[in-house]
Design an enzyme around this catalytic site. Sequence first.
Site, mmCIF file in Angstrom:
data_model
loop_
_atom_site.group_PDB
_atom_site.id
_atom_site.type_symbol
_atom_site.label_atom_id
_atom_site.label_comp_id
_atom_site.label_asym_id
_atom_site.label_seq_id
_atom_site.Cartn_x
_atom_site.Cartn_y
_atom_site.Cartn_z
ATOM 1 N N GLY A 161 0.850 -1.457 0.022
ATOM 2 C CA GLY A 161 -0.059 -0.017 -0.072
ATOM 3 C C GLY A 161 0.966 1.205 -0.122
ATOM 4 O O GLY A 161 1.832 1.071 0.189
ATOM 5 N N CYS A 162 0.316 2.409 -0.283
ATOM 6 C CA CYS A 162 1.006 3.754 -0.532
ATOM 7 C C CYS A 162 1.521 4.347 0.740
ATOM 8 O O CYS A 162 2.692 4.372 1.025
ATOM 9 C CB CYS A 162 0.138 4.826 -1.434
ATOM 10 S SG CYS A 162 -1.395 4.892 -0.486
ATOM 11 N N TYR A 163 0.536 4.359 1.821
ATOM 12 C CA TYR A 163 0.980 4.756 3.068
ATOM 13 C C TYR A 163 2.139 3.839 3.721
ATOM 14 O O TYR A 163 3.117 4.398 4.220
ATOM 15 C CB TYR A 163 -0.133 4.906 4.200
ATOM 16 C CG TYR A 163 -0.957 6.041 4.007
ATOM 17 C CD1 TYR A 163 -0.453 7.595 3.895
ATOM 18 C CD2 TYR A 163 -2.271 6.095 3.711
ATOM 19 C CE1 TYR A 163 -1.250 8.569 3.824
ATOM 20 C CE2 TYR A 163 -3.179 7.332 3.661
ATOM 21 C CZ TYR A 163 -2.607 8.525 3.759
ATOM 22 O OH TYR A 163 -3.415 9.588 3.659
ATOM 23 N N ALA A 164 1.601 2.547 3.312
ATOM 24 C CA ALA A 164 2.518 1.427 4.101
ATOM 25 C C ALA A 164 3.979 1.657 3.736
ATOM 26 O O ALA A 164 5.090 1.359 4.319
ATOM 27 C CB ALA A 164 1.936 0.226 3.852
#
Lengths: 334, 334, 334, 334
Positions: free
Chosen positions: D147-150
């Site tokens: 994921g992007c935030y991750a």
Amino acid sequence: MMKIKVGILGATGYTGMELLKKLDSHPNVKIVFLGAHNVVGKSAINLVSNLKNFGNIKINKNENIKNYNLDVIFSCLPHGELAKNLKKFKIKKETNIIDLSADFRLPDKIHNNWYKKRPKSVDAKIFKYVLPEINRDVNKGNIANPGCYATSILLGLSPIAKEINKKDIIVDTKSGVSGAGKSNKIEHIYNEVNENLSTYAVGTHRHKPEIEYILKKNYKSDINILIVPHLLPITRGILSNIYIQFENKVNIDSIYKKFTDFYQNQKFVKICKDELPAIKDVQFTNNCHIGLKTFKNSNVLLISSVIDNLIKGASGQAIQNMNLMYSLDESLGF
Amino acid sequence: MMKIKVGILGATGYTGMELLKKLDSHPNVKIVFLGAHNVVGKSAINLVSNLKNFGNIKINKNENIKNYNLDVIFSCLPHGELAKNLKKFKIKKETNIIDLSADFRLPDKIHNNWYKKRPKSVDAKIFKYVLPEINRDVNKGNIANPGCYATSILLGLSPIAKEINKKDIIVDTKSGVSGAGKSNKIEHIYNEVNENLSTYAVGTHRHKPEIEYILKKNYKSDINILIVPHLLPITRGILSNIYIQFENKVNIDSIYKKFTDFYQNQKFVKICKDELPAIKDVQFTNNCHIGLKTFKNSNVLLISSVIDNLIKGASGQAIQNMNLMYSLDESLGF
Amino acid sequence: MMKIKVGILGATGYTGMELLKKLDSHPNVKIVFLGAHNVVGKSAINLVSNLKNFGNIKINKNENIKNYNLDVIFSCLPHGELAKNLKKFKIKKETNIIDLSADFRLPDKIHNNWYKKRPKSVDAKIFKYVLPEINRDVNKGNIANPGCYATSILLGLSPIAKEINKKDIIVDTKSGVSGAGKSNKIEHIYNEVNENLSTYAVGTHRHKPEIEYILKKNYKSDINILIVPHLLPITRGILSNIYIQFENKVNIDSIYKKFTDFYQNQKFVKICKDELPAIKDVQFTNNCHIGLKTFKNSNVLLISSVIDNLIKGASGQAIQNMNLMYSLDESLGF
Amino acid sequence: MMKIKVGILGATGYTGMELLKKLDSHPNVKIVFLGAHNVVGKSAINLVSNLKNFGNIKINKNENIKNYNLDVIFSCLPHGELAKNLKKFKIKKETNIIDLSADFRLPDKIHNNWYKKRPKSVDAKIFKYVLPEINRDVNKGNIANPGCYATSILLGLSPIAKEINKKDIIVDTKSGVSGAGKSNKIEHIYNEVNENLSTYAVGTHRHKPEIEYILKKNYKSDINILIVPHLLPITRGILSNIYIQFENKVNIDSIYKKFTDFYQNQKFVKICKDELPAIKDVQFTNNCHIGLKTFKNSNVLLISSVIDNLIKGASGQAIQNMNLMYSLDESLGF
């Protein structure tokens, strides 16, 4: 002082919230009813956080307006909804409706060519189209509030409408996204609008017949508006560039005089010569600024007109119309 | 494969950085020199974080270009700076300059009316104005790269330039802020541009004589461009609406054929009929999209042309010109 | 009704124009003087297009304030300018200055560590720091109006300041660009701010000592503010996230009670539990909304505080302070 | 050179178009299939106007992927869609899927707590979570793309994950709107996002378990991520501020060394000391820049990590994963 008892239909849209904000501090207004189809039961303060007087009013269902005695109803419903529900809302005869939608702006013949047909039961003639700088004699009764593009363009064209009969008028116009209302079409989501400029409804925008009809009705001018609307990556504001090709050289001073004479008693209109206004000049105001400009070795006149689409182009003009209807100073509430 | 040895003057401005980014991955280019007046000594990777090949080159003083053997110099200096310093830079005769400024676009007579006079010592004739879709025969030598507005408008007008002789052409055009370069004028700070739209240099923008001169030179068309530029609240992109009033009804199909014929071998130009392009369609590309549109009951033709001002309007076109100069595929580096 | 005779120094900056707009419709105010260093001679209506009452006042040179009898002076001069010119302005003893700059917020020792030294001739003690929700006993006299970040953070911390003594408090805070004033630094031009988010002055922003000093003075709390400011691509608004690590589990209900008790009589502060406010909730208002939030399996409390930096963070708070000074309803003018 | 035959499911969303743009110029790739549920039949060039090689491919229905022999499938379908349709798509055993959704990132137990349950028929273990800077040993097989935030947060935490076991980590993170995909929820329309900053999913964002799971799996660190996501008024980019409270004073040099050692062979990661990156530094690149900062008189460390959510946070990382899978230079295609 007697207060005008006011209701708003569609209070949770952008024009509804703008009305709520301004009417809350209007010295002659008592807000009595706020209708919506969502957030029913919430207090008005949740819509507009700095209400001073009517923050505790609860949002009601639109249809419950039938239970209220109101002097003025502002209708901010989507196009078609007021005409469809007029019977159902059981609006008292003595109540004055100011409709911000396009439902009652045009006579049947034109309306039905451009919009969904009005229900047969509805008589559009009970509404009067009022753009106060053009037709200021407002009596009690129902008002069809002008469209946003139409307001900026009609204010730009009216002073010389009689002299441009039979002409094709190019109107390159740009609007902030709130002009589309609280729309969740894909073309109105952030990523599509941001860092972009696009045209839409070129030559076919529904304010074209509105402008042409009013120019004909008021000035007997038979004008073909070539409208080119753009979606601007800003929230509010309209800039309309109106280009007129004359047969001869344009005398800017004489044009300027026509405009200043025409608007001499108008508080909300400002005319500039050889200088063009920006959207920021009028944002969050009920003003319309109009700039006039000619070009070297050319007979073209540029009239550039800016307004805030949510105020002069919608809610502000609606309040101005209410003020005139009650013979109040037209700038009350601004 | 022999690499073209390239230098950039003014590498830290927006067009300089755009060149750096694209030339870094151009298969036939070796970046040898990066000049600037600030951040001297820093590595190129600090300007553009994803350089793959030339990130370690140190920024040098512009004037040190005199110590380098270069095949091509891209000059991204502010208007006037290259003309003023041409002697000082001691550029070798065999080096080809591609100048992105306005210094050498116009013959003396016109140039000196619109820009600061060129130094007498400088001979503008050693530069050739090249907009490749219009004049594609690029040999070695110095090139004056077209202006951004001029590119979008010339591409829109060229296919029918011969038929619009003697006309006043209205051009309502809008540009993102990077068109002004890394300018810190008050009118370009965030708060003034954001949520605004304003016009500037109406009728007097310096790309007006550039467009008129090229149309006359290439097509013998004597055209009066009524240019109305706007500052858009976006970083990059130009949308130019060109309005032409014809004497008779416009046949859109025949116009469309003229455009597609004219650009039939051009990779970067796309023509649309009855559909107008948006800035997003060409952002971050070297493309120019042109839409054609007529209006009901009118003889007006709208040509709407969009480009990315930093690419097709500046650095991309400069690389395209270099490619052609070296007989490479013109789309290399994109 | 006697009107308060008001003057503004630095009327053409963002806080000056905001004051002008609001004071123009304040029922108890007469604007008498508008000072600036540019556009001298122009009318106020050119700065703010919808002035109703004082649009005809001409902009004067700041230094000419010495010729006016004023009850209140709002100083919107850049940091350092008021302190430097205090003598020169010959301000009458009975005039009350409300200074929006940082010149008189801090005692000498702290001030001179963080700002340019004040002139020796100037006695900072004649100014009182007033953030009305915290210290409301405003008498006549001079007021140092709080900083924008400081306002949002002090309102978020005050209700529990006594319980967080000796702590490191993380404050991740974000401000719109108008917080920097009408700055034309390269980092504030459109292209640099747009489509970006960046931090600045991390750990060293000058509102850090202001917040720490007031917390110590008012609550004897010795707190280390770890401030992390960001520049947001919006014009106005601040969102401050304050993170506090407690030793034990946080009881959100008891925290909520502390906050609502602390602000129970405050018209401009709203407390939300388990819900965090957005900048839009308070934009264009004098409100501060504060959200409280805890996290699963954690002793951390998040206090999220939003204001409009130009209103509650500057000009609005200055008017609120004037209202209190004259024992008026503090919400007059909003 | 053998080309990798590639297909994209969900090619018309933001991550799909980003993949299309980059894969079009990837020297080892042949695009064979583009699936979507809308605009079926249109050519790819209508989605991305500067495709050089595969612009003529027609958009197909997603389900028709079953008729194609592909080496790699990039799935850009909304969460849940790939898992639901895996059988129906009849993907060959030798085809490698790189899934950009959350469908296969987490083991059943965690997944089913945070997302809609996966169909029983589906075995998540056939997918491997690959964030290449952390676990680089990519073989053929299916990949769950992070994921992007991750991505931004895991890259910021991994170098010191072993030393922060059992801690509460505050993560104040901000994302551009494209992180939500082509969403037409009211909260993602232009007027709601523009000129605003708001938090959402505070403490409950679904990248929280993803980060915690990977930290535990890779480093045996039992960490509680207190995630506070914000919606930024920009199209692309993430800035994550990670705050860690240590027991003792932080030695920034030793931390810096840990980070540079950890990422010493990573082309896409850059570490800065005492200087924090901005979103613009990495926009349109596959880079992650990480800044490290301590505070005076405090044991708090700030790790500030920026990426482009559509590239390193999605499509770029997916291509990087494909490159590694085929033992290619991981920066091919960028």
